[in-house]
Design an enzyme around this catalytic site. Structure first.
Site, PDB file in Angstrom:
ATOM      1  N   HIS A   1      -1.604   8.717  -5.113  1.00 38.54           N
ATOM      2  CA  HIS A   1      -0.933   8.193  -3.925  1.00 38.54           C
ATOM      3  C   HIS A   1       0.402   7.653  -4.419  1.00 38.54           C
ATOM      4  O   HIS A   1       0.460   6.573  -5.001  1.00 38.54           O
ATOM      5  CB  HIS A   1      -1.762   7.081  -3.263  1.00 38.54           C
ATOM      6  CG  HIS A   1      -1.135   6.548  -2.016  1.00 38.54           C
ATOM      7  ND1 HIS A   1      -1.754   6.593  -0.779  1.00 38.54           N
ATOM      8  CD2 HIS A   1       0.087   5.976  -1.789  1.00 38.54           C
ATOM      9  CE1 HIS A   1      -0.940   6.080   0.136  1.00 38.54           C
ATOM     10  NE2 HIS A   1       0.175   5.683  -0.459  1.00 38.54           N
TER      11      HIS A   1
ATOM     12  N   ASP B   1      -5.627  14.223   4.977  1.00 38.66           N
ATOM     13  CA  ASP B   1      -5.609  12.752   4.906  1.00 38.66           C
ATOM     14  C   ASP B   1      -6.197  12.144   6.174  1.00 38.66           C
ATOM     15  O   ASP B   1      -5.797  11.056   6.588  1.00 38.66           O
ATOM     16  CB  ASP B   1      -4.188  12.217   4.649  1.00 38.66           C
ATOM     17  CG  ASP B   1      -4.216  10.794   4.095  1.00 38.66           C
ATOM     18  OD1 ASP B   1      -5.298  10.330   3.676  1.00 38.66           O
ATOM     19  OD2 ASP B   1      -3.156  10.137   4.096  1.00 38.66           O
TER      20      ASP B   1
ATOM     21  N   LYS C   1      -8.531   9.782  -8.596  1.00 38.24           N
ATOM     22  CA  LYS C   1      -7.524   9.433  -7.593  1.00 38.24           C
ATOM     23  C   LYS C   1      -6.902   8.094  -7.949  1.00 38.24           C
ATOM     24  O   LYS C   1      -7.605   7.080  -8.021  1.00 38.24           O
ATOM     25  CB  LYS C   1      -8.168   9.360  -6.202  1.00 38.24           C
ATOM     26  CG  LYS C   1      -7.226   8.858  -5.106  1.00 38.24           C
ATOM     27  CD  LYS C   1      -6.121   9.844  -4.775  1.00 38.24           C
ATOM     28  CE  LYS C   1      -5.065   9.271  -3.842  1.00 38.24           C
ATOM     29  NZ  LYS C   1      -5.501   9.124  -2.468  1.00 38.24           N
TER      30      LYS C   1
ATOM     31  N   HIS D   1      -0.214  13.877  -0.088  1.00 36.57           N
ATOM     32  CA  HIS D   1       0.436  13.686   1.223  1.00 36.57           C
ATOM     33  C   HIS D   1       1.940  13.410   1.140  1.00 36.57           C
ATOM     34  O   HIS D   1       2.405  12.358   1.550  1.00 36.57           O
ATOM     35  CB  HIS D   1      -0.264  12.592   2.045  1.00 36.57           C
ATOM     36  CG  HIS D   1      -0.654  11.349   1.280  1.00 36.57           C
ATOM     37  ND1 HIS D   1       0.217  10.649   0.502  1.00 36.57           N
ATOM     38  CD2 HIS D   1      -1.843  10.710   1.194  1.00 36.57           C
ATOM     39  CE1 HIS D   1      -0.423   9.631  -0.032  1.00 36.57           C
ATOM     40  NE2 HIS D   1      -1.668   9.647   0.365  1.00 36.57           N
TER      41      HIS D   1
ATOM     42  N   HIS E   1     -10.727  11.468   3.962  1.00 37.98           N
ATOM     43  CA  HIS E   1     -11.459  10.198   3.922  1.00 37.98           C
ATOM     44  C   HIS E   1     -12.679  10.315   4.826  1.00 37.98           C
ATOM     45  O   HIS E   1     -12.535  10.499   6.030  1.00 37.98           O
ATOM     46  CB  HIS E   1     -10.571   9.043   4.398  1.00 37.98           C
ATOM     47  CG  HIS E   1      -9.389   8.826   3.513  1.00 37.98           C
ATOM     48  ND1 HIS E   1      -9.402   7.954   2.446  1.00 37.98           N
ATOM     49  CD2 HIS E   1      -8.161   9.402   3.510  1.00 37.98           C
ATOM     50  CE1 HIS E   1      -8.229   7.990   1.831  1.00 37.98           C
ATOM     51  NE2 HIS E   1      -7.455   8.870   2.456  1.00 37.98           N
TER      52      HIS E   1
ATOM     53  N   ASN F   1     -11.783   5.637  -1.847  1.00 39.18           N
ATOM     54  CA  ASN F   1     -11.401   4.251  -1.502  1.00 39.18           C
ATOM     55  C   ASN F   1     -12.367   3.637  -0.491  1.00 39.18           C
ATOM     56  O   ASN F   1     -11.980   3.239   0.608  1.00 39.18           O
ATOM     57  CB  ASN F   1      -9.945   4.186  -0.993  1.00 39.18           C
ATOM     58  CG  ASN F   1      -9.709   4.983   0.276  1.00 39.18           C
ATOM     59  OD1 ASN F   1     -10.367   5.995   0.528  1.00 39.18           O
ATOM     60  ND2 ASN F   1      -8.776   4.522   1.095  1.00 39.18           N
TER      61      ASN F   1
ATOM     62  N   ARG G   1     -15.287   7.949   4.597  1.00 44.01           N
ATOM     63  CA  ARG G   1     -15.879   6.608   4.775  1.00 44.01           C
ATOM     64  C   ARG G   1     -17.362   6.607   4.396  1.00 44.01           C
ATOM     65  O   ARG G   1     -17.828   7.444   3.664  1.00 44.01           O
ATOM     66  CB  ARG G   1     -15.687   6.110   6.221  1.00 44.01           C
ATOM     67  CG  ARG G   1     -14.273   6.242   6.758  1.00 44.01           C
ATOM     68  CD  ARG G   1     -13.265   5.429   5.972  1.00 44.01           C
ATOM     69  NE  ARG G   1     -12.008   5.328   6.702  1.00 44.01           N
ATOM     70  CZ  ARG G   1     -10.824   5.253   6.109  1.00 44.01           C
ATOM     71  NH1 ARG G   1     -10.717   5.249   4.796  1.00 44.01           N
ATOM     72  NH2 ARG G   1      -9.726   5.148   6.825  1.00 44.01           N
TER      73      ARG G   1
ATOM     74  N   HIS H   1      -7.741  16.754   0.946  1.00 43.82           N
ATOM     75  CA  HIS H   1      -7.537  15.292   0.918  1.00 43.82           C
ATOM     76  C   HIS H   1      -8.183  14.719   2.177  1.00 43.82           C
ATOM     77  O   HIS H   1      -7.663  14.873   3.279  1.00 43.82           O
ATOM     78  CB  HIS H   1      -6.042  14.952   0.884  1.00 43.82           C
ATOM     79  CG  HIS H   1      -5.772  13.479   0.773  1.00 43.82           C
ATOM     80  ND1 HIS H   1      -4.887  12.948  -0.137  1.00 43.82           N
ATOM     81  CD2 HIS H   1      -6.274  12.417   1.446  1.00 43.82           C
ATOM     82  CE1 HIS H   1      -4.844  11.640  -0.008  1.00 43.82           C
ATOM     83  NE2 HIS H   1      -5.685  11.278   0.959  1.00 43.82           N
TER      84      HIS H   1
ATOM     85  N   ALA I   1      -3.820   1.493   8.692  1.00 47.34           N
ATOM     86  CA  ALA I   1      -3.091   2.751   8.495  1.00 47.34           C
ATOM     87  C   ALA I   1      -4.064   3.914   8.416  1.00 47.34           C
ATOM     88  O   ALA I   1      -5.061   3.839   7.703  1.00 47.34           O
ATOM     89  CB  ALA I   1      -2.272   2.676   7.212  1.00 47.34           C
TER      90      ALA I   1
HETATM   91  O1  DOR Z   1      -2.837   6.030   6.211  1.00 49.70           O
HETATM   92  C1  DOR Z   1      -3.615   6.031   5.274  1.00 49.70           C
HETATM   93  N1  DOR Z   1      -4.924   5.739   5.439  1.00 49.70           N
HETATM   94  N2  DOR Z   1      -3.143   6.313   4.050  1.00 49.70           N
HETATM   95  C2  DOR Z   1      -3.911   6.209   2.968  1.00 49.70           C
HETATM   96  O2  DOR Z   1      -3.426   6.446   1.889  1.00 49.70           O
HETATM   97  C3  DOR Z   1      -5.299   5.722   3.065  1.00 49.70           C
HETATM   98  C4  DOR Z   1      -5.856   5.947   4.397  1.00 49.70           C
HETATM   99  C5  DOR Z   1      -7.134   5.186   4.655  1.00 49.70           C
HETATM  100  O3  DOR Z   1      -8.003   5.201   3.793  1.00 49.70           O
HETATM  101  O4  DOR Z   1      -7.259   4.605   5.728  1.00 49.70           O
HETATM  102 ZN    ZN Z   2      -5.610   9.432   1.814  1.00 48.70          ZN
END
Ligand code: DOR
Ligand code: ZN
Length: 336
Positions: free
Chosen positions: A131, A237, A94, A165, A14, A40, A16, A12, A253
């Site tokens: 999620h 994550d 997802k 997560h 990210h 995302n 970017r 899992h 977040a």
């Molecule tokens: O804290 C998080 N940040 N939780 C998520 O589910 C997405 C992630 C983000 O893409 O920044």
């Molecule tokens: Zn995530």
């Protein structure tokens, strides 16, 4: 002392896009044989064309390091034809509830409508990654969502469902009720509780979704992970945001843990006297549940102290400035 891990996976992640992708991808590529890449982006990855472009950008950002990006499509209503075409290029879909976290506005707002697409996933053998949070009180969101997992697990018994997560004792309990459920667990949720985030001076670097919970919840996660639960899978994550998006009014977040993941996991497993179980958590369990054969790659850790940098480019990493007991063996980086 040296620890060799065969094909560790971050299930899992990210990564970017653009400059941030170029900055963060090498940290994951140095430590892992592959990872499950979240869709995302500012414009969600919800077409095969966009997915192919994104995959190519990830491979470019990894430079020469071997790293297999297991791609995901952002959940929406898909036709059978679309899913059949995508099947060979994705590890799953997802699903985000609309607006629940970073760049999830296009997510699901009406769960009564997801049935037909989910039924196709079950039929075609495509995993569903979720999620799992409601928009209720922040500490109760995951617990409230468990009834959706239960409904999915019962209604689609052949569908492989990943509870992403997880942070609560009750989520761990639910895993044992349905064989078609697995769950990812992050590094930070094995370490911190809400106290670390907001018990003293507010710590924006530890603010994430789902929010860290109580000591009881963290202990349940630790017990299940160190106890070797076969359907608990490592997923960092790791979610980078530049400092100006964290240290401001309206903190984004996400915990950027990619630079420290394997050294810190080795330390946690060693402290729990379960170092021999680390390989199951970071390699075997994920590959088994997803039915994948990751590329050959062994990653070596040394029991040599290492100080985490204060900053990686514009992003402050998890555990910035702290000294960890294990480090990545630079000499063996990404040996194939
Ligand atoms: O804290 C998080 N940040 N939780 C998520 O589910 C997405 C992630 C983000 O893409 O920044
Ligand atoms: Zn995530």
């Amino acid at each position: 002392m040296r620890l060799t891990l065969d094909a560790p996976l971050d299930m899992h992640l990210h990564l970017r896009e653009q400059e941030m992708l170029d900055l963060v991808a090498p940290f994951s590529a140095a430590q892992f044989a592959g990872g499950v890449v979240m869709p995302n982006l500012i414009q969600p990855v919800d077409t095969l064309a966009r997915l192919r472009d994104y995959r190519a950008a990830i491979l470019r950002a990894c430079g020469g390091a071997s790293f297999h990006p297991y791609m995901t499509l952002f959940f929406r209503e898909y036709s059978r034809e679309e899913l059949i075409e995508a099947r060979g290029e994705i590890i799953g879909l997802k699903l985000y509830p609309a607006g629940i976290t970073t760049q999830s506005e296009a997510g699901v707002s009406d769960f009564d409508r997801i049935g037909p697409t989910v039924a196709l996933l079950e039929e075609l053998g495509i995993p569903l990654l979720v999620h799992g949070e409601t928009n209720g009180f922040v500490m109760d969101r995951e617990r409230e969502f468990l009834r959706v997992y239960q409904w999915l697990a019962e209604t689609f018994p052949r569908l492989r469902i990943v509870m992403e997560h997880i942070t609560t004792a009750e989520a761990v309990t639910l895993l044992d009720r349905y064989d078609n459920l697995a769950a990812t667990v992050t590094l930070h949720h094995l370490m911190i509780t809400l106290d670390d985030v907001a018990g003293g001076l507010l710590q924006p670097d530890l603010f994430c979704k789902p929010i860290a919970k109580t000591p009881r919840d963290r202990d349940a996660l630790r017990q299940a992970v160190f106890g070797g639960h076969p359907r608990l899978i490592f997923g960092s994550d790791s979610a980078p945001h530049p400092r100006h998006k964290k240290e401001c009014c309206g903190c984004a977040a996400g915990v950027f843990s990619a630079p420290v993941t394997l050294p810190m996991l080795a330390q946690l497993f060693e402290e729990a006297e379960r170092l021999e179980r680390l390989a199951d958590f970071v390699s075997t369990n994920g590959a088994r549940f997803y039915q994948i054969t990751p590329p050959q790659k062994s990653v070596e850790l040394l029991r040599t102290p290492w100080r985490v940098p204060e900053l990686c480019g514009a992003v402050r990493p998890f555990l910035a400035g702290q000294t960890l007991r294990w480090s990545l063996d630079e000499g063996s980086r990404g040996r194939e």
